[in-house]
Scaffold this motif. Structure first.
Motif, mmCIF file in Angstrom:
data_model
loop_
_atom_site.group_PDB
_atom_site.id
_atom_site.type_symbol
_atom_site.label_atom_id
_atom_site.label_comp_id
_atom_site.label_asym_id
_atom_site.label_seq_id
_atom_site.Cartn_x
_atom_site.Cartn_y
_atom_site.Cartn_z
ATOM 1 N N GLN A 7 -11.530 -0.602 31.206
ATOM 2 C CA GLN A 7 -12.980 -0.995 31.474
ATOM 3 C C GLN A 7 -13.278 -2.035 30.433
ATOM 4 O O GLN A 7 -12.974 -1.877 29.297
ATOM 5 N N THR A 8 -14.172 -2.707 30.623
ATOM 6 C CA THR A 8 -14.732 -3.989 29.935
ATOM 7 C C THR A 8 -16.184 -3.760 29.586
ATOM 8 O O THR A 8 -16.552 -4.381 28.564
ATOM 9 N N ALA A 9 -16.681 -3.134 30.297
ATOM 10 C CA ALA A 9 -18.092 -2.894 30.241
ATOM 11 C C ALA A 9 -18.428 -1.423 29.380
ATOM 12 O O ALA A 9 -17.622 -0.667 29.510
ATOM 13 N N ASN A 10 -19.434 -1.347 28.776
ATOM 14 C CA ASN A 10 -19.861 -0.054 28.202
ATOM 15 C C ASN A 10 -18.765 0.457 27.191
ATOM 16 O O ASN A 10 -18.158 1.361 27.376
ATOM 17 N N LEU A 11 -18.154 -0.537 26.338
ATOM 18 C CA LEU A 11 -17.008 -0.101 25.655
ATOM 19 C C LEU A 11 -17.171 1.038 24.764
ATOM 20 O O LEU A 11 -16.242 1.967 24.508
ATOM 21 N N GLU A 12 -18.343 1.319 24.266
ATOM 22 C CA GLU A 12 -18.459 2.329 23.443
ATOM 23 C C GLU A 12 -18.583 3.708 24.214
ATOM 24 O O GLU A 12 -17.773 4.617 23.523
ATOM 25 N N VAL A 13 -19.036 3.565 25.325
ATOM 26 C CA VAL A 13 -18.867 4.674 26.214
ATOM 27 C C VAL A 13 -17.379 5.230 26.556
ATOM 28 O O VAL A 13 -16.911 6.261 26.475
ATOM 29 N N ALA A 14 -16.714 4.127 26.663
ATOM 30 C CA ALA A 14 -15.345 4.235 27.121
ATOM 31 C C ALA A 14 -14.325 4.777 25.779
ATOM 32 O O ALA A 14 -13.465 5.506 26.222
ATOM 33 N N LEU A 15 -14.762 4.257 24.870
ATOM 34 C CA LEU A 15 -14.074 4.728 23.791
ATOM 35 C C LEU A 15 -14.279 6.251 23.377
ATOM 36 O O LEU A 15 -13.558 6.834 22.985
ATOM 37 N N GLY A 16 -15.556 6.635 23.509
ATOM 38 C CA GLY A 16 -16.108 8.074 23.321
ATOM 39 C C GLY A 16 -15.246 8.897 24.395
ATOM 40 O O GLY A 16 -14.631 9.946 24.011
ATOM 41 N N LEU A 17 -14.989 8.403 25.658
ATOM 42 C CA LEU A 17 -14.343 9.113 26.573
ATOM 43 C C LEU A 17 -12.738 9.245 26.282
ATOM 44 O O LEU A 17 -12.308 10.178 26.683
ATOM 45 N N ILE A 18 -12.384 8.007 25.849
ATOM 46 C CA ILE A 18 -10.904 8.116 25.574
ATOM 47 C C ILE A 18 -10.736 9.099 24.647
ATOM 48 O O ILE A 18 -9.799 9.865 24.473
ATOM 49 N N GLU A 19 -11.646 9.005 23.393
ATOM 50 C CA GLU A 19 -11.357 10.052 22.148
ATOM 51 C C GLU A 19 -11.465 11.523 22.862
ATOM 52 O O GLU A 19 -10.748 12.343 22.435
#
Length: 68
Positions: A7-19
């Motif tokens: 994912q390249t959009a909403n990186l903060e959201v993606a990082l939170g979901l990865i966490e």
């Protein structure tokens, strides 16, 4: 996980979901998977697992293409 890393959009959201996904996976291993392995594995198998997974010192790999 692959989708989240791509994912390249909403990186903060993606990082939170990865966490959250990593945390859930780690808890699954600790609470379910490892407990089941200990119940059914023979002592010889547990010894082999321990031998294979001896703790080693962490070595930073700054030359890994991931970091370049």
């Amino acid at each position: 996980m692959k989708r989240l890393f791509k994912q390249t959009a909403n990186l903060e959201v993606a990082l939170g979901l990865i966490e959250e996904e990593l945390e859930a996976h780690i808890r699954y291993e600790e609470r379910i998977l490892f407990v089941e392995i200990q119940k059914i594995a023979k002592q010889e198998q547990l010894s082999k697992i321990k031998e294979i997974h001896l703790e080693k010192s962490f070595v930073e790999k700054n030359d890994d293409p991931f970091w370049i």
